[in-house]
Design an enzyme around this catalytic site. Sequence first.
Site, PDB file in Angstrom:
ATOM      1  N   GLU B  49       0.818  -1.216   0.000  1.00 17.41           N
ATOM      2  CA  GLU B  49       0.000   0.000   0.000  1.00 17.41           C
ATOM      3  C   GLU B  49       0.851   1.266   0.000  1.00 17.41           C
ATOM      4  O   GLU B  49       0.445   2.300  -0.527  1.00 17.41           O
ATOM      5  CB  GLU B  49      -0.946   0.017   1.200  1.00 17.41           C
ATOM      6  N   PHE B 111     -12.095  -7.631  13.264  1.00 18.51           N
ATOM      7  CA  PHE B 111     -10.972  -8.072  12.440  1.00 18.51           C
ATOM      8  C   PHE B 111     -10.610  -6.994  11.417  1.00 18.51           C
ATOM      9  O   PHE B 111     -11.467  -6.486  10.700  1.00 18.51           O
ATOM     10  CB  PHE B 111     -11.331  -9.381  11.729  1.00 18.51           C
ATOM     11  N   GLN B 112      -9.336  -6.662  11.373  1.00 10.57           N
ATOM     12  CA  GLN B 112      -8.795  -5.647  10.447  1.00 10.57           C
ATOM     13  C   GLN B 112      -9.443  -4.275  10.620  1.00 10.57           C
ATOM     14  O   GLN B 112      -9.576  -3.517   9.668  1.00 10.57           O
ATOM     15  CB  GLN B 112      -8.902  -6.109   8.997  1.00 10.57           C
ATOM     16  N   LYS B 161     -17.791  -1.453   4.889  1.00 11.51           N
ATOM     17  CA  LYS B 161     -18.202  -2.467   3.912  1.00 11.51           C
ATOM     18  C   LYS B 161     -19.718  -2.449   3.692  1.00 11.51           C
ATOM     19  O   LYS B 161     -20.194  -2.577   2.562  1.00 11.51           O
ATOM     20  CB  LYS B 161     -17.754  -3.839   4.413  1.00 11.51           C
ATOM     21  N   MET B 483      23.620   9.589   3.646  1.00 14.45           N
ATOM     22  CA  MET B 483      23.435  10.901   4.264  1.00 14.45           C
ATOM     23  C   MET B 483      23.621  10.833   5.783  1.00 14.45           C
ATOM     24  O   MET B 483      24.180  11.742   6.383  1.00 14.45           O
ATOM     25  CB  MET B 483      22.056  11.464   3.915  1.00 14.45           C
TER      26      MET B 483
HETATM   27  C1  LIG Z   1      11.687   6.049   6.046  1.00 10.82           C
HETATM   28  C2  LIG Z   1      12.923   6.732   6.466  1.00 10.82           C
HETATM   29  N1  LIG Z   1      13.716   6.184   7.415  1.00 10.82           N
HETATM   30  C3  LIG Z   1      14.847   6.821   7.793  1.00 10.82           C
HETATM   31  C4  LIG Z   1      15.212   8.005   7.252  1.00 10.82           C
HETATM   32  C5  LIG Z   1      16.476   8.714   7.718  1.00 10.82           C
HETATM   33  N2  LIG Z   1      17.429   8.840   6.607  1.00 10.82           N
HETATM   34  C6  LIG Z   1      17.566   9.985   5.904  1.00 10.82           C
HETATM   35  S1  LIG Z   1      18.699   9.865   4.684  1.00 10.82           S
HETATM   36  C7  LIG Z   1      19.034   8.278   5.088  1.00 10.82           C
HETATM   37  C8  LIG Z   1      20.067   7.510   4.314  1.00 10.82           C
HETATM   38  C9  LIG Z   1      19.594   7.101   3.001  1.00 10.82           C
HETATM   39  O1  LIG Z   1      20.487   6.170   2.467  1.00 10.82           O
HETATM   40  P1  LIG Z   1      20.473   5.776   0.955  1.00 10.82           P
HETATM   41  O2  LIG Z   1      19.099   5.533   0.497  1.00 10.82           O
HETATM   42  O3  LIG Z   1      21.445   4.677   0.741  1.00 10.82           O
HETATM   43  O4  LIG Z   1      20.908   7.095   0.227  1.00 10.82           O
HETATM   44  P2  LIG Z   1      22.282   7.912   0.205  1.00 10.82           P
HETATM   45  O5  LIG Z   1      22.170   8.948   1.271  1.00 10.82           O
HETATM   46  O6  LIG Z   1      23.394   6.942   0.442  1.00 10.82           O
HETATM   47  O7  LIG Z   1      22.285   8.499  -1.149  1.00 10.82           O
HETATM   48  C10 LIG Z   1      18.279   7.865   6.180  1.00 10.82           C
HETATM   49  C11 LIG Z   1      18.392   6.533   6.815  1.00 10.82           C
HETATM   50  C12 LIG Z   1      14.350   8.551   6.278  1.00 10.82           C
HETATM   51  N3  LIG Z   1      14.587   9.745   5.704  1.00 10.82           N
HETATM   52  N4  LIG Z   1      13.234   7.904   5.898  1.00 10.82           N
END
Ligand SMILES: Cc1ncc(C[n+]2csc(CCOP(=O)(O)OP(=O)(O)O)c2C)c(N)n1
Lengths: 160, 569
Positions: B49, B111-112, B161, B483
């Site tokens: 989803e 349920f659900q 529903k 990042m």
């Molecule tokens: C759903 C979610 N969980 C955690 C984060 C925190 N977060 C921000 S950037 C990042 C790293 C992303 O890594 P990647 O997709 O490998 O991209 P890169 O920065 O290496 O290009 C994280 C964990 C987020 N933004 N979204």
Amino acid sequence: MRHILSILVENEPGVLSRVAGLFSGRGYNIETLNVAPTLADGLSMMTITTEGDEAIIEQIVKQLRKLVTTVKVVDLTDVKSVEREMMLLRVDAEGAKRAEVLRIVDIFRCKVVDVSLDELILEVTGTQDKLGALINLLQRYGIKEIARTGAVAMRRGMQE
Amino acid sequence: MELTGAQILLESLRREDVEVVFGFPGGAVIDIYDQLPNYPLKHVLARHEQGAIHAADGYARASGRVGVCLVTSGPGATNAVTGIATAYMDSVPVVIVTGQVPTPLIGNDAFQEVDIVGITRPCTKHNYLVKDVRDLARVIKEAFYLAATGRPGPVLIDLPKDVQQAKCEYKYPKTIKMRSYNPTYAPNLKQVARVADVVRKAKKPIIYAGGGVIASGASEDLIWLARTYDIPVTATLMALGCFPADDPLWLGMLGMHGTYAANLAISHADLILAIGSRFDDRVTGKLSEFAKNAKIVHIDIDPTSIQKNVAVHIPVVADCKSFLAALRQSLAAAPAGAAAEDTPPAAGRHASWLERIDAWKAEKPLTYAADSKVIKPQHVIEVISRLTKGQAVITTEVGQNQMWAAQFYQFTRPRSFISSGGLGTMGFGFPAAIGAQMACPDRLVIDVAGDGSIQMCIQELATAVCYDLPVKIVILNNGYLGMVRQWQELFYAKNYCATCLDVAPDFVKLAEAYGAAGYRLTDPSQVESVLAEAFALPKTVIVDVVIDREENVAPMVPAGKSITEMILV
Ligand SMILES: Cc1ncc(C[n+]2csc(CCOP(=O)(O)OP(=O)(O)O)c2C)c(N)n1
């Protein structure tokens, strides 16, 4: 500073939680909240008192207006208005105390709405200050319980 | 004519000219699915989803139309919440229909069952629980209207529903009557005149454009204003593409990973025209240091955005397009007795300001250390930009990949950069690309991804392959949650805790396993040819680009610092 907000909302399920959620989601506190239907069909009036500096109140008011179910928001703090709150008190009134309590009832224009051997239930309306003063006075006789409605308020007539 | 609730929903979607619904079935929406084949609606079956809602969101952002998402109750609905919040933060018009348990069971922990209306109250523009089938047509009409007007946003309809099964006479309302909802489009003309006045007088003006410019379709008007009055333009992440990147007045993005020139220019400006932007903390940096000497004009359709973060000198509540049209008129009507310098035309009127800006641009352009052995992510984006002539739809995941895409792709037109700005949702880019490709079958759609983010909605490969969507996924693979690793490197003494993705799938094989094509790139000299080949393939493609592992995004403003305090390499 304390603000009184008067909020006209659609009378439908979830409205209260939309408004309340707006406060809690931003970490603002609601001091009192009162809500009941108005004369107009399908509309309710909420009166909310809250604390905050100008910037916070401005945000609250704008956010309230942004809710799809909000029809109108007025900050009554900025205009001349009448504010009232209703309170019920269960007070100790045994023996000699009783006469003194009844005298205070008179002075504050409360009503005695329930009598038993050792206690009275009083009904009083007034401003927050008046209710506060009454609580202070009656405390020495022993207040067992209070129930307050929170403020309701209305803009005075004769304003430009 | 009597219709069931399910039929009413589908018939109403048809009348709203909905062409595609992104969804995932379940017991609580099976009645709707049962009727779906009888209606001229295309249904895209996502594999999760979250994928469905991001796809509806990407569709909306790329097309400017309302995206529609249909999911079941309980887990189906909660799986969609991240996507709903994503759309909410970026003001994207989406209508989400969730199934709900039958009304007699509501509140019984059936349920659900989940109180999705309660859960999504803070992250929808509005939501409805429909308890009577006779309300349904009106609610749908309102939902589409609310989603698309004013400040756009997601609107959820929770549909039990038994309401789907109940019948009533169908009449789709022609008009909307909502006494409590009246968005302001046209600006107050006195305020516009004040803006015109400060625009005439400014010596160092800057336009700071936000997503509202794109949402309201005001790009052309913005370009006119900038060029006619010689005003440099910077933009938020959400507004990339609203001003052509090859124009000399373009400064690039501002804020935490903004350009040196944009951050200095906004800090030295004497007039900031904030148009459809909201002074997000990623943009302003330390608020008390932000643009201390500037007059600030703020135009936003949402009054709550104005004065929220910064004190504004001239607030204007309006739709950006209407505002710019009004400003144009006001500027054309020069005030009586105006001095010569106050009257247009104005080409060259800010020559010395622009010279200063050009010096900043030349001093610290966006750059990186090229390398012949290891692939630099910035180089990859530059090549993508060149190969697609700035004409592709770029979606991104979140992290360094997102910032490199924002910095190094030369956007030439609006609705071409689709990224989770407000919520920063990893996993957004790929399903959003699927939605964008549905909206724009003739454009090249590329998801710029990180190896971490792409794994959050990777299952949508099946969706892309199933519908023959030639989406390209370019993974900038650094083996890290890059990042976060960058923050750890710079501010946490290189304590790379939980950011190394030691175990990763072989993305090429993974693509093939799903029936897509896969390429791996390790040699800088091959970047151009492999990408060109991948882009030409009429298939879903993953290009796994093994990049310099510890490359950082620069400039960077440390959190809480003024935007003039940039770390430059
Ligand atoms: C759903 C979610 N969980 C955690 C984060 C925190 N977060 C921000 S950037 C990042 C790293 C992303 O890594 P990647 O997709 O490998 O991209 P890169 O920065 O290496 O290009 C994280 C964990 C987020 N933004 N979204």
